[in-house]
Write a protein that holds these residues in place. Structure first.
Motif, PDB file in Angstrom:
ATOM      1  N   GLU A  25     -11.602 -19.755 -11.571  1.00 19.52           N
ATOM      2  CA  GLU A  25     -11.715 -20.027 -10.142  1.00 19.52           C
ATOM      3  C   GLU A  25     -10.623 -20.984  -9.684  1.00 19.52           C
ATOM      4  OE1 GLU A  25     -13.519 -18.601  -7.727  1.00 19.52           O
ATOM      5  OE2 GLU A  25     -14.041 -17.223  -9.331  1.00 19.52           O
ATOM      6  N   LYS A  26     -10.224 -21.886 -10.571  1.00 20.43           N
ATOM      7  CA  LYS A  26      -9.207 -22.863 -10.212  1.00 20.43           C
ATOM      8  C   LYS A  26      -7.832 -22.204 -10.049  1.00 20.43           C
ATOM      9  CE  LYS A  26      -8.103 -27.602 -11.348  1.00 20.43           C
ATOM     10  NZ  LYS A  26      -8.226 -28.654 -12.320  1.00 20.43           N
ATOM     11  N   SER A  27      -7.434 -21.366 -11.024  1.00 25.66           N
ATOM     12  CA  SER A  27      -6.114 -20.737 -10.942  1.00 25.66           C
ATOM     13  C   SER A  27      -6.097 -19.576  -9.957  1.00 25.66           C
ATOM     14  CB  SER A  27      -5.657 -20.245 -12.318  1.00 25.66           C
ATOM     15  OG  SER A  27      -6.459 -19.164 -12.737  1.00 25.66           O
ATOM     16  N   GLN A  28      -7.225 -18.874  -9.812  1.00 29.57           N
ATOM     17  CA  GLN A  28      -7.364 -17.756  -8.897  1.00 29.57           C
ATOM     18  C   GLN A  28      -6.258 -16.723  -9.083  1.00 29.57           C
ATOM     19  OE1 GLN A  28      -8.003 -19.196  -4.934  1.00 29.57           O
ATOM     20  NE2 GLN A  28      -9.892 -20.177  -5.484  1.00 29.57           N
ATOM     21  N   ILE A  29      -6.079 -16.286 -10.327  1.00 32.62           N
ATOM     22  CA  ILE A  29      -5.084 -15.275 -10.684  1.00 32.62           C
ATOM     23  C   ILE A  29      -5.802 -14.024 -11.173  1.00 32.62           C
ATOM     24  CG2 ILE A  29      -3.276 -14.690 -12.351  1.00 32.62           C
ATOM     25  CD1 ILE A  29      -2.311 -16.577 -10.256  1.00 32.62           C
ATOM     26  N   LYS A  30      -5.314 -12.880 -10.747  1.00 36.24           N
ATOM     27  CA  LYS A  30      -5.857 -11.596 -11.158  1.00 36.24           C
ATOM     28  C   LYS A  30      -4.759 -10.828 -11.885  1.00 36.24           C
ATOM     29  CE  LYS A  30      -6.717  -8.905  -7.707  1.00 36.24           C
ATOM     30  NZ  LYS A  30      -7.279  -8.137  -6.581  1.00 36.24           N
ATOM     31  N   VAL A  31      -5.105 -10.175 -13.008  1.00 41.40           N
ATOM     32  CA  VAL A  31      -4.171  -9.348 -13.777  1.00 41.40           C
ATOM     33  C   VAL A  31      -4.687  -7.907 -13.702  1.00 41.40           C
ATOM     34  CG1 VAL A  31      -3.153  -8.932 -16.041  1.00 41.40           C
ATOM     35  CG2 VAL A  31      -3.650 -11.275 -15.331  1.00 41.40           C
ATOM     36  N   PHE A  32      -3.839  -6.982 -13.253  1.00 44.67           N
ATOM     37  CA  PHE A  32      -4.278  -5.596 -13.089  1.00 44.67           C
ATOM     38  C   PHE A  32      -3.065  -4.668 -13.116  1.00 44.67           C
ATOM     39  CE2 PHE A  32      -3.152  -7.272  -9.002  1.00 44.67           C
ATOM     40  CZ  PHE A  32      -2.568  -6.216  -8.325  1.00 44.67           C
ATOM     41  N   PRO A  33      -3.219  -3.366 -13.348  1.00 45.21           N
ATOM     42  CA  PRO A  33      -4.421  -2.726 -13.874  1.00 45.21           C
ATOM     43  C   PRO A  33      -4.585  -3.061 -15.349  1.00 45.21           C
ATOM     44  CG  PRO A  33      -2.648  -1.116 -13.768  1.00 45.21           C
ATOM     45  CD  PRO A  33      -2.108  -2.409 -13.194  1.00 45.21           C
ATOM     46  N   ASN A  34      -5.750  -2.934 -15.829  1.00 46.26           N
ATOM     47  CA  ASN A  34      -6.028  -3.205 -17.231  1.00 46.26           C
ATOM     48  C   ASN A  34      -7.091  -2.222 -17.689  1.00 46.26           C
ATOM     49  OD1 ASN A  34      -5.922  -4.408 -19.692  1.00 46.26           O
ATOM     50  ND2 ASN A  34      -6.963  -6.268 -19.092  1.00 46.26           N
ATOM     51  N   PRO A  35      -6.715  -1.217 -18.469  1.00 53.91           N
ATOM     52  CA  PRO A  35      -5.463  -1.033 -19.196  1.00 53.91           C
ATOM     53  C   PRO A  35      -4.315  -0.619 -18.269  1.00 53.91           C
ATOM     54  CG  PRO A  35      -6.968   0.771 -19.671  1.00 53.91           C
ATOM     55  CD  PRO A  35      -7.711  -0.196 -18.808  1.00 53.91           C
ATOM     56  N   PHE A  36      -3.077  -0.840 -18.769  1.00 57.21           N
ATOM     57  CA  PHE A  36      -1.888  -0.500 -18.010  1.00 57.21           C
ATOM     58  C   PHE A  36      -1.044   0.490 -18.804  1.00 57.21           C
ATOM     59  CE2 PHE A  36      -0.568  -3.941 -20.757  1.00 57.21           C
ATOM     60  CZ  PHE A  36       0.714  -3.616 -21.121  1.00 57.21           C
ATOM     61  N   VAL A  37      -0.102   1.154 -18.120  1.00 49.89           N
ATOM     62  CA  VAL A  37       0.775   2.122 -18.778  1.00 49.89           C
ATOM     63  C   VAL A  37       2.152   1.501 -19.020  1.00 49.89           C
ATOM     64  CG1 VAL A  37       1.861   4.393 -18.636  1.00 49.89           C
ATOM     65  CG2 VAL A  37      -0.480   4.086 -17.823  1.00 49.89           C
ATOM     66  N   ASP A  38       2.898   1.206 -17.972  1.00 43.30           N
ATOM     67  CA  ASP A  38       4.255   0.667 -18.122  1.00 43.30           C
ATOM     68  C   ASP A  38       4.408  -0.759 -17.624  1.00 43.30           C
ATOM     69  OD1 ASP A  38       5.341   2.936 -19.297  1.00 43.30           O
ATOM     70  OD2 ASP A  38       5.786   3.850 -17.361  1.00 43.30           O
ATOM     71  N   GLU A  39       3.537  -1.186 -16.730  1.00 34.89           N
ATOM     72  CA  GLU A  39       3.639  -2.529 -16.156  1.00 34.89           C
ATOM     73  C   GLU A  39       2.272  -2.980 -15.676  1.00 34.89           C
ATOM     74  OE1 GLU A  39       6.556  -1.688 -13.196  1.00 34.89           O
ATOM     75  OE2 GLU A  39       5.072  -1.038 -11.723  1.00 34.89           O
ATOM     76  N   PHE A  40       2.136  -4.299 -15.572  1.00 33.67           N
ATOM     77  CA  PHE A  40       0.934  -4.851 -14.958  1.00 33.67           C
ATOM     78  C   PHE A  40       1.361  -5.938 -13.982  1.00 33.67           C
ATOM     79  CE2 PHE A  40       1.396  -7.034 -19.055  1.00 33.67           C
ATOM     80  CZ  PHE A  40       1.332  -8.375 -18.701  1.00 33.67           C
ATOM     81  N   TYR A  41       0.425  -6.329 -13.153  1.00 33.77           N
ATOM     82  CA  TYR A  41       0.725  -7.250 -12.067  1.00 33.77           C
ATOM     83  C   TYR A  41      -0.144  -8.489 -12.168  1.00 33.77           C
ATOM     84  CZ  TYR A  41       2.443  -2.781 -10.406  1.00 33.77           C
ATOM     85  OH  TYR A  41       3.081  -1.571 -10.325  1.00 33.77           O
ATOM     86  N   LEU A  42       0.406  -9.603 -11.748  1.00 34.93           N
ATOM     87  CA  LEU A  42      -0.352 -10.828 -11.588  1.00 34.93           C
ATOM     88  C   LEU A  42      -0.341 -11.153 -10.109  1.00 34.93           C
ATOM     89  CD1 LEU A  42       1.130 -11.114 -14.522  1.00 34.93           C
ATOM     90  CD2 LEU A  42       0.066 -13.337 -14.411  1.00 34.93           C
ATOM     91  N   GLU A  43      -1.495 -11.468  -9.595  1.00 32.87           N
ATOM     92  CA  GLU A  43      -1.607 -11.768  -8.178  1.00 32.87           C
ATOM     93  C   GLU A  43      -2.472 -13.007  -8.004  1.00 32.87           C
ATOM     94  OE1 GLU A  43      -4.068  -9.391  -5.102  1.00 32.87           O
ATOM     95  OE2 GLU A  43      -2.077  -8.468  -5.211  1.00 32.87           O
ATOM     96  N   GLY A  44      -1.979 -13.941  -7.221  1.00 31.95           N
ATOM     97  CA  GLY A  44      -2.712 -15.171  -6.979  1.00 31.95           C
ATOM     98  C   GLY A  44      -3.257 -15.231  -5.572  1.00 31.95           C
ATOM     99  N   ARG A  45      -4.341 -15.945  -5.420  1.00 31.27           N
ATOM    100  CA  ARG A  45      -4.896 -16.163  -4.081  1.00 31.27           C
ATOM    101  C   ARG A  45      -4.161 -17.284  -3.362  1.00 31.27           C
ATOM    102  NH1 ARG A  45     -11.398 -15.635  -4.760  1.00 31.27           N
ATOM    103  NH2 ARG A  45     -11.392 -13.422  -5.251  1.00 31.27           N
ATOM    104  N   ARG A  46      -3.385 -18.037  -4.118  1.00 33.34           N
ATOM    105  CA  ARG A  46      -2.570 -19.096  -3.517  1.00 33.34           C
ATOM    106  C   ARG A  46      -1.191 -19.044  -4.154  1.00 33.34           C
ATOM    107  NH1 ARG A  46      -1.845 -23.140  -7.200  1.00 33.34           N
ATOM    108  NH2 ARG A  46      -3.372 -23.314  -8.855  1.00 33.34           N
ATOM    109  N   GLU A  47      -0.221 -19.638  -3.517  1.00 31.58           N
ATOM    110  CA  GLU A  47       1.143 -19.655  -4.053  1.00 31.58           C
ATOM    111  C   GLU A  47       1.248 -20.713  -5.151  1.00 31.58           C
ATOM    112  OE1 GLU A  47       5.599 -20.226  -2.290  1.00 31.58           O
ATOM    113  OE2 GLU A  47       4.230 -18.813  -1.324  1.00 31.58           O
ATOM    114  N   TRP A  48       2.008 -20.384  -6.188  1.00 33.16           N
ATOM    115  CA  TRP A  48       2.243 -21.347  -7.253  1.00 33.16           C
ATOM    116  C   TRP A  48       3.672 -21.861  -7.168  1.00 33.16           C
ATOM    117  CZ3 TRP A  48       0.860 -16.222  -8.989  1.00 33.16           C
ATOM    118  CH2 TRP A  48       1.950 -15.416  -9.272  1.00 33.16           C
TER     119      TRP A  48
END
Length: 89
Positions: A8-31
């Motif tokens: 909850e503190k970092s608010q980072i999501k990693v998707f898709p999981n499983p992935f084929v060639d790449e995955f994404y990290l997305e935050g609810r706030r800017e780092w």
């Protein structure tokens, strides 16, 4: 199998999981600084990536074999980790 936010503190999501060639990290706030370390199941570091400010990131992983990998994420001195699964189509 999208995993929930890493914390909850970092608010980072990693998707898709499983992935084929790449995955994404997305935050609810800017780092200000992000450091990624991708490891195999034995703990061997396969790659390290550092980036400055932002709130999203694309991780290219075409060179990985299919399998389970551990992703250590350090954002603004807060550490989280998760597993990602590479599958080949």
């Amino acid at each position: 199998m999208n995993l929930p936010l890493l914390s909850e503190k970092s608010q980072i999501k990693v998707f898709p999981n499983p992935f084929v060639d790449e995955f994404y990290l997305e935050g609810r706030r800017e780092w200000n600084n992000i450091h990624l370390q991708l490891m195999d199941v034995t703990g061997r570091t396969l790659s390290v990536l550092q980036k400055g400010s932002g709130s999203s990131l694309t991780y290219q992983a075409r060179n990985l074999k299919s399998g389970i990998y551990y992703l250590k994420i350090i954002i603004d001195n807060e550490t989280s980790s998760t597993m990602v699964l590479r599958k080949l189509e």
